[in-house]
Design a protein around this motif. Structure first.
Motif, PDB file in Angstrom:
ATOM      1  N   SER A  87      10.719  98.541  37.767  1.00  0.00           N
ATOM      2  CA  SER A  87      10.514  98.017  36.289  1.00  0.00           C
ATOM      3  C   SER A  87      11.902  98.141  35.428  1.00  0.00           C
ATOM      4  CB  SER A  87       9.400  98.550  35.591  1.00  0.00           C
ATOM      5  OG  SER A  87       8.238  98.058  36.214  1.00  0.00           O
ATOM      6  N   THR A 111       5.973 101.571  31.453  1.00  0.00           N
ATOM      7  CA  THR A 111       7.321 101.200  31.307  1.00  0.00           C
ATOM      8  C   THR A 111       7.697 100.773  29.948  1.00  0.00           C
ATOM      9  OG1 THR A 111       7.029 100.245  33.445  1.00  0.00           O
ATOM     10  CG2 THR A 111       8.737  99.430  31.883  1.00  0.00           C
ATOM     11  N   ALA A 147       3.681  96.709  38.291  1.00  0.00           N
ATOM     12  CA  ALA A 147       4.833  96.985  37.368  1.00  0.00           C
ATOM     13  C   ALA A 147       4.675  98.216  36.471  1.00  0.00           C
ATOM     14  CB  ALA A 147       5.398  95.766  36.517  1.00  0.00           C
TER      15      ALA A 147
END
Length: 221
Positions: A45, A209, A204
């Motif tokens: 990511s 992230t 992801a």
């Protein structure tokens, strides 16, 4: 929803953010909680547009580093393996010299490095990173241990800058009540952020992230 509590006492890093040097984020948690899979997801990511490298810690092997390389999440020059030869938290908390050396090797060989993810070997709820080693620390637990795990506390659960409750897709199979885990995690952590995650449903690792990107945005340039 994740909230930003970077200015809370637990979230304030003692390792200074030096301009031009990468942000260091430690990722710890019990054996099997999904730390290496999370590291792999973050590499994918964040790797688009950012300079990412990883230091892994295993007691007697390089298994986690080899997993990352087999899955092609980073080129080999961006992964360093530390064989601790001792209890995993020793190398991330007590004698951090091997990890510091690995990080400095990456910094010297990879100009423009933005973030180094330091993965602890699998440990228990007492594992924490030295604030001389990392700027921020993520602690990963999973639902397989049952919904009592956040209630048990421990420094990893109560003081990490971000708590990740992983493998939520298994909750129904192991009889874990996510609402109980949410309640107990907030009771233990106060205002410190936490999130639920299933890498099966969210490969992801979107909330983690986003949290890392927020920390990166605060690094001096």
């Amino acid at each position: 929803m994740l909230q930003d509590h970077a200015n809370t006492p637990h979230g304030t890093a003692t390792l200074p953010h030096e301009p031009g040097r990468p942000l260091r984020i430690g990722i710890g948690g019990p054996v099997g909680s999904g730390k290496t899979a999370l590291v792999a997801a973050l590499c994918r990511s964040l790797g688009d547009g950012l300079g990412v490298a990883v230091v892994t810690n295993d007691i007697y092997t390089r298994e986690d580093a080899e997993f990352l390389l087999r899955n092609g999440v980073l080129p080999s020059e961006r992964v360093r393996a530390v064989e601790t030869g001792c209890c995993p938290h020793t190398a991330i908390r007590d004698d951090i010299s091997a990890n510091i050396e690995a990080i400095e090797t990456l910094e010297n060989s990879l100009p423009g490095l933005d973030v180094v993810l330091v993965e602890s070997g699998g440990d228990n709820l007492t594992a924490t990173f030295s604030r001389g080693l990392v700027h921020h620390q993520i602690f990963v637990i999973d639902v397989a241990g049952g919904d009592k795990v956040p209630r048990k506390g421990g420094p990893g659960v109560t003081t990490a800058d971000l708590l990740v409750i992983n493998k939520t897709d298994l909750a129904g199979q192991v009889g874990a009540d996510l609402s109980v885990m949410d309640r107990d995690a907030h009771a233990r952590r106060g205002d410190l952020p936490m999130c639920f995650l299933s890498l099966v449903e969210d490969p992801a690792a979107v909330p983690v992230t986003a949290w890392v990107r927020e920390r990166l945005a605060a690094v001096p340039t």
